[in-house]
Each structure stands twice: as structure tokens, then as C-alpha cells.
Design a protein around this motif. Structure first.
Motif, PDB file in Angstrom:
ATOM      1  N   GLN A  37     -10.129  16.648  10.964  1.00 22.42           N
ATOM      2  CA  GLN A  37     -11.278  16.044  11.618  1.00 22.42           C
ATOM      3  C   GLN A  37     -11.317  14.534  11.509  1.00 22.42           C
ATOM      4  OE1 GLN A  37     -13.706  17.627  13.540  1.00 22.42           O
ATOM      5  NE2 GLN A  37     -12.161  19.182  13.372  1.00 22.42           N
ATOM      6  N   GLN A  38     -11.718  13.921  12.589  1.00 24.89           N
ATOM      7  CA  GLN A  38     -12.024  12.503  12.643  1.00 24.89           C
ATOM      8  C   GLN A  38     -13.528  12.374  12.413  1.00 24.89           C
ATOM      9  OE1 GLN A  38      -9.545  10.200  13.189  1.00 24.89           O
ATOM     10  NE2 GLN A  38      -8.205  11.960  13.032  1.00 24.89           N
ATOM     11  N   PRO A  39     -14.022  11.156  12.199  1.00 24.33           N
ATOM     12  CA  PRO A  39     -15.476  10.985  12.109  1.00 24.33           C
ATOM     13  C   PRO A  39     -16.144  11.517  13.381  1.00 24.33           C
ATOM     14  CG  PRO A  39     -14.341   8.972  11.502  1.00 24.33           C
ATOM     15  CD  PRO A  39     -13.292   9.918  12.035  1.00 24.33           C
ATOM     16  N   CYS A  40     -17.428  11.814  13.307  1.00 27.15           N
ATOM     17  CA  CYS A  40     -18.183  12.374  14.428  1.00 27.15           C
ATOM     18  C   CYS A  40     -17.885  11.617  15.722  1.00 27.15           C
ATOM     19  CB  CYS A  40     -19.669  12.323  14.134  1.00 27.15           C
ATOM     20  SG  CYS A  40     -20.681  13.096  15.405  1.00 27.15           S
ATOM     21  N   CYS A  41     -17.529  12.358  16.728  1.00 24.29           N
ATOM     22  CA  CYS A  41     -17.215  11.769  18.016  1.00 24.29           C
ATOM     23  C   CYS A  41     -17.776  12.661  19.107  1.00 24.29           C
ATOM     24  CB  CYS A  41     -15.700  11.596  18.165  1.00 24.29           C
ATOM     25  SG  CYS A  41     -14.795  13.143  18.033  1.00 24.29           S
ATOM     26  N   GLY A  42     -17.682  12.204  20.331  1.00 21.43           N
ATOM     27  CA  GLY A  42     -18.194  12.956  21.458  1.00 21.43           C
ATOM     28  C   GLY A  42     -19.240  12.142  22.190  1.00 21.43           C
ATOM     29  N   SER A  43     -19.853  12.749  23.169  1.00 22.80           N
ATOM     30  CA  SER A  43     -20.862  12.068  23.981  1.00 22.80           C
ATOM     31  C   SER A  43     -22.247  12.604  23.642  1.00 22.80           C
ATOM     32  CB  SER A  43     -20.576  12.282  25.469  1.00 22.80           C
ATOM     33  OG  SER A  43     -19.338  11.692  25.806  1.00 22.80           O
ATOM     34  N   PRO A  44     -23.183  11.725  23.281  1.00 20.04           N
ATOM     35  CA  PRO A  44     -24.546  12.176  22.989  1.00 20.04           C
ATOM     36  C   PRO A  44     -25.093  13.023  24.141  1.00 20.04           C
ATOM     37  CG  PRO A  44     -24.284   9.876  22.401  1.00 20.04           C
ATOM     38  CD  PRO A  44     -23.035  10.277  23.162  1.00 20.04           C
ATOM     39  N   GLY A  45     -25.749  14.102  23.786  1.00 19.89           N
ATOM     40  CA  GLY A  45     -26.262  15.039  24.777  1.00 19.89           C
ATOM     41  C   GLY A  45     -25.359  16.253  24.919  1.00 19.89           C
ATOM     42  N   ILE A  47     -22.955  16.791  22.150  1.00 20.20           N
ATOM     43  CA  ILE A  47     -22.557  17.048  20.769  1.00 20.20           C
ATOM     44  C   ILE A  47     -23.441  18.165  20.219  1.00 20.20           C
ATOM     45  CG2 ILE A  47     -22.405  16.059  18.450  1.00 20.20           C
ATOM     46  CD1 ILE A  47     -22.055  13.293  19.813  1.00 20.20           C
ATOM     47  N   PRO A  48     -22.850  19.215  19.631  1.00 20.73           N
ATOM     48  CA  PRO A  48     -23.651  20.327  19.120  1.00 20.73           C
ATOM     49  C   PRO A  48     -24.421  19.956  17.846  1.00 20.73           C
ATOM     50  CG  PRO A  48     -21.346  20.663  18.616  1.00 20.73           C
ATOM     51  CD  PRO A  48     -21.415  19.433  19.476  1.00 20.73           C
ATOM     52  N   PRO A  49     -25.485  20.709  17.550  1.00 22.47           N
ATOM     53  CA  PRO A  49     -26.314  20.401  16.378  1.00 22.47           C
ATOM     54  C   PRO A  49     -25.526  20.296  15.071  1.00 22.47           C
ATOM     55  CG  PRO A  49     -27.390  22.060  17.736  1.00 22.47           C
ATOM     56  CD  PRO A  49     -26.014  21.855  18.311  1.00 22.47           C
ATOM     57  N   GLU A  50     -24.562  21.189  14.864  1.00 17.37           N
ATOM     58  CA  GLU A  50     -23.824  21.172  13.594  1.00 17.37           C
ATOM     59  C   GLU A  50     -22.966  19.918  13.439  1.00 17.37           C
ATOM     60  OE1 GLU A  50     -21.194  23.522  16.464  1.00 17.37           O
ATOM     61  OE2 GLU A  50     -23.331  23.477  15.999  1.00 17.37           O
ATOM     62  N   THR A  51     -22.512  19.366  14.553  1.00 18.37           N
ATOM     63  CA  THR A  51     -21.706  18.146  14.481  1.00 18.37           C
ATOM     64  C   THR A  51     -22.595  16.945  14.192  1.00 18.37           C
ATOM     65  OG1 THR A  51     -20.068  19.112  15.948  1.00 18.37           O
ATOM     66  CG2 THR A  51     -20.016  16.724  15.710  1.00 18.37           C
ATOM     67  N   TRP A  52     -23.780  16.916  14.797  1.00 23.61           N
ATOM     68  CA  TRP A  52     -24.739  15.859  14.466  1.00 23.61           C
ATOM     69  C   TRP A  52     -25.063  15.911  12.973  1.00 23.61           C
ATOM     70  CZ3 TRP A  52     -25.798  11.753  17.198  1.00 23.61           C
ATOM     71  CH2 TRP A  52     -25.831  11.800  18.598  1.00 23.61           C
ATOM     72  N   GLY A  61     -18.143  24.240  18.960  1.00 22.97           N
ATOM     73  CA  GLY A  61     -18.826  23.035  19.421  1.00 22.97           C
ATOM     74  C   GLY A  61     -18.505  22.768  20.878  1.00 22.97           C
ATOM     75  N   ASP A  62     -17.255  23.014  21.264  1.00 23.66           N
ATOM     76  CA  ASP A  62     -16.876  22.868  22.669  1.00 23.66           C
ATOM     77  C   ASP A  62     -17.619  23.882  23.539  1.00 23.66           C
ATOM     78  OD1 ASP A  62     -15.185  20.697  22.339  1.00 23.66           O
ATOM     79  OD2 ASP A  62     -13.354  21.898  22.320  1.00 23.66           O
ATOM     80  N   CYS A  63     -17.912  25.053  22.980  1.00 24.69           N
ATOM     81  CA  CYS A  63     -18.688  26.056  23.728  1.00 24.69           C
ATOM     82  C   CYS A  63     -20.096  25.533  23.987  1.00 24.69           C
ATOM     83  CB  CYS A  63     -18.721  27.374  22.957  1.00 24.69           C
ATOM     84  SG  CYS A  63     -17.097  28.144  22.773  1.00 24.69           S
ATOM     85  N   PHE A  64     -20.692  24.911  22.967  1.00 26.08           N
ATOM     86  CA  PHE A  64     -22.023  24.312  23.149  1.00 26.08           C
ATOM     87  C   PHE A  64     -21.982  23.261  24.255  1.00 26.08           C
ATOM     88  CE2 PHE A  64     -25.362  21.238  22.323  1.00 26.08           C
ATOM     89  CZ  PHE A  64     -26.457  22.032  22.038  1.00 26.08           C
ATOM     90  N   GLU A  91     -32.916  10.172  18.229  1.00 24.92           N
ATOM     91  CA  GLU A  91     -33.739  11.038  19.085  1.00 24.92           C
ATOM     92  C   GLU A  91     -32.886  12.079  19.790  1.00 24.92           C
ATOM     93  OE1 GLU A  91     -36.086   8.495  21.652  1.00 24.92           O
ATOM     94  OE2 GLU A  91     -37.652   8.315  20.126  1.00 24.92           O
ATOM     95  N   VAL A  92     -31.690  11.700  20.263  1.00 23.74           N
ATOM     96  CA  VAL A  92     -30.798  12.682  20.900  1.00 23.74           C
ATOM     97  C   VAL A  92     -30.432  13.762  19.884  1.00 23.74           C
ATOM     98  CG1 VAL A  92     -28.569  13.065  22.023  1.00 23.74           C
ATOM     99  CG2 VAL A  92     -29.890  11.012  22.555  1.00 23.74           C
ATOM    100  N   ARG A  93     -30.118  13.345  18.674  1.00 23.39           N
ATOM    101  CA  ARG A  93     -29.788  14.302  17.604  1.00 23.39           C
ATOM    102  C   ARG A  93     -30.951  15.279  17.400  1.00 23.39           C
ATOM    103  NH1 ARG A  93     -28.439  12.993  11.250  1.00 23.39           N
ATOM    104  NH2 ARG A  93     -28.773  15.119  10.574  1.00 23.39           N
ATOM    105  N   ASN A  94     -32.176  14.753  17.292  1.00 30.29           N
ATOM    106  CA  ASN A  94     -33.349  15.611  17.099  1.00 30.29           C
ATOM    107  C   ASN A  94     -33.583  16.522  18.299  1.00 30.29           C
ATOM    108  OD1 ASN A  94     -33.831  14.544  14.552  1.00 30.29           O
ATOM    109  ND2 ASN A  94     -35.240  12.987  15.317  1.00 30.29           N
ATOM    110  N   PHE A  95     -33.476  15.981  19.512  1.00 28.48           N
ATOM    111  CA  PHE A  95     -33.668  16.793  20.715  1.00 28.48           C
ATOM    112  C   PHE A  95     -32.633  17.913  20.795  1.00 28.48           C
ATOM    113  CE2 PHE A  95     -35.721  13.120  23.369  1.00 28.48           C
ATOM    114  CZ  PHE A  95     -36.882  13.234  22.635  1.00 28.48           C
ATOM    115  N   THR A  96     -31.376  17.597  20.451  1.00 31.53           N
ATOM    116  CA  THR A  96     -30.312  18.597  20.508  1.00 31.53           C
ATOM    117  C   THR A  96     -30.598  19.740  19.544  1.00 31.53           C
ATOM    118  OG1 THR A  96     -28.707  16.894  21.111  1.00 31.53           O
ATOM    119  CG2 THR A  96     -27.816  18.966  20.294  1.00 31.53           C
ATOM    120  N   SER A  97     -31.160  19.418  18.403  1.00 38.01           N
ATOM    121  CA  SER A  97     -31.429  20.431  17.377  1.00 38.01           C
ATOM    122  C   SER A  97     -32.717  21.207  17.608  1.00 38.01           C
ATOM    123  CB  SER A  97     -31.491  19.765  16.001  1.00 38.01           C
ATOM    124  OG  SER A  97     -30.250  19.175  15.695  1.00 38.01           O
TER     125      SER A  97
END
Length: 145
Positions: A37-45, A47-52, A61-64, A91-97
Motif C-alpha cells: 500500500q501507498q499512502p491514501c490515494c484516490g479521488s474524493p467522493g 474513496i470508500p469509508p475504510e480507506t478514509w 474499495g474498488d467495488c465501492f 466533510e467528504v470523508r464524513n459524508f462518505t461514511s
């Protein structure tokens, strides 16, 4: 794992619109195993809750992310389902979760896909449907329509 599945990273493989073949492009964040694993990556919106929460990507996570894409495409969402109204990554992290996706916005002609999208957008990774099971569920739903 791709780690950045989103609409701009999907392309049609053929011009036969009755049977579209979609391919995932741009493997810039792709990772082969959880141990590399690399540090958290991806596009906000997307990214699955567990990755945040952990900074780690898992295959589901790709399924999410694919569930986010499916729901946004079917609802023709101009704003992301987890980014709408957000002004920060926190806020994106909170909304995703916590935010319930807008399943009721799916047009009537596509409601047979909602059950599999709900399984893709499951907040708990271990309860989320796998890519293989999602693919089989979509095939069944497509045959029913």
C-alpha cells in the motif's frame, strides 16, 4: 486494485451501444496487493469509508467506487453523491461514511440495478459485495429488464 475508479477513467471498448464493453483506464494509483500500500490515494467522493479511516485500500474499495459511478451515472448526478455540499476533504470523508446515497433518484427503468448498487455502496467493507458477485448480479438484472 485500481484505487481511482471514476467516470473519467472508464471508456467504451467498442462502438456497439446495445452491448457496451467498458474498460478501466488510467492505472496511476493501481496497487497489486494490500501489503504494498501507498499512502491514501484516490479521488474524493469515490474513496470508500475504510480507506478514509485507515489510509489503506482493499479490493472491495474498488467495488465501492464502482457503486458510486453506477449511481451517479444512473441518476445523472451533476454533483457527486458524497461531495455535494462539501467544502473540505473532512466533510467528504464524513459524508462518505454517513450519508445515505440517493437511491430514490434512480429512474424507474433502472430500479432493477438498485439492489446491487446498494451492495456495492455498503459502508462496511466486509459486508460489501465482491466484484465477481456484483458482475453476476448486474447480468441477472440486465436480463430481467
Amino acid at each position: 486494485m485500481h484505487c481511482d475508479i471514476k467516470e473519467p477513467n472508464l471508456m467504451l471498448k467498442s462502438s456497439v451501444l446495445q452491448k457496451p464493453a467498458v474498460v478501466i483506464v488510467d492505472g496511476g494509483f493501481a496497487q497489486s496487493t494490500v501489503s504494498e500500500q501507498q499512502p491514501c490515494c484516490g479521488s474524493p467522493g469515490y474513496i470508500p469509508p475504510e480507506t478514509w479511516k485507515t489510509g489503506t485500500w482493499y479490493p472491495k474499495g474498488d467495488c465501492f467506487s464502482m457503486g458510486v459511478v453506477a449511481l451517479q451515472v444512473l441518476t445523472r448526478s451533476a454533483e457527486g453523491i458524497f461531495t455535494a455540499g462539501a467544502t473540505s476533504y473532512e466533510e467528504v470523508r464524513n459524508f462518505t461514511s454517513t450519508r445515505e446515497p440517493p437511491y430514490s433518484d434512480v429512474p424507474a427503468e433502472y430500479t432493477e440495478f438498485v439492489p446491487v448498487i446498494k451492495k456495492l455502496l455498503e459502508k462496511q467493507r466486509l459486508s460489501r459485495i465482491s466484484a465477481i458477485d456484483a458482475s453476476q448480479s448486474v447480468s441477472v438484472a440486465a436480463c430481467a429488464s
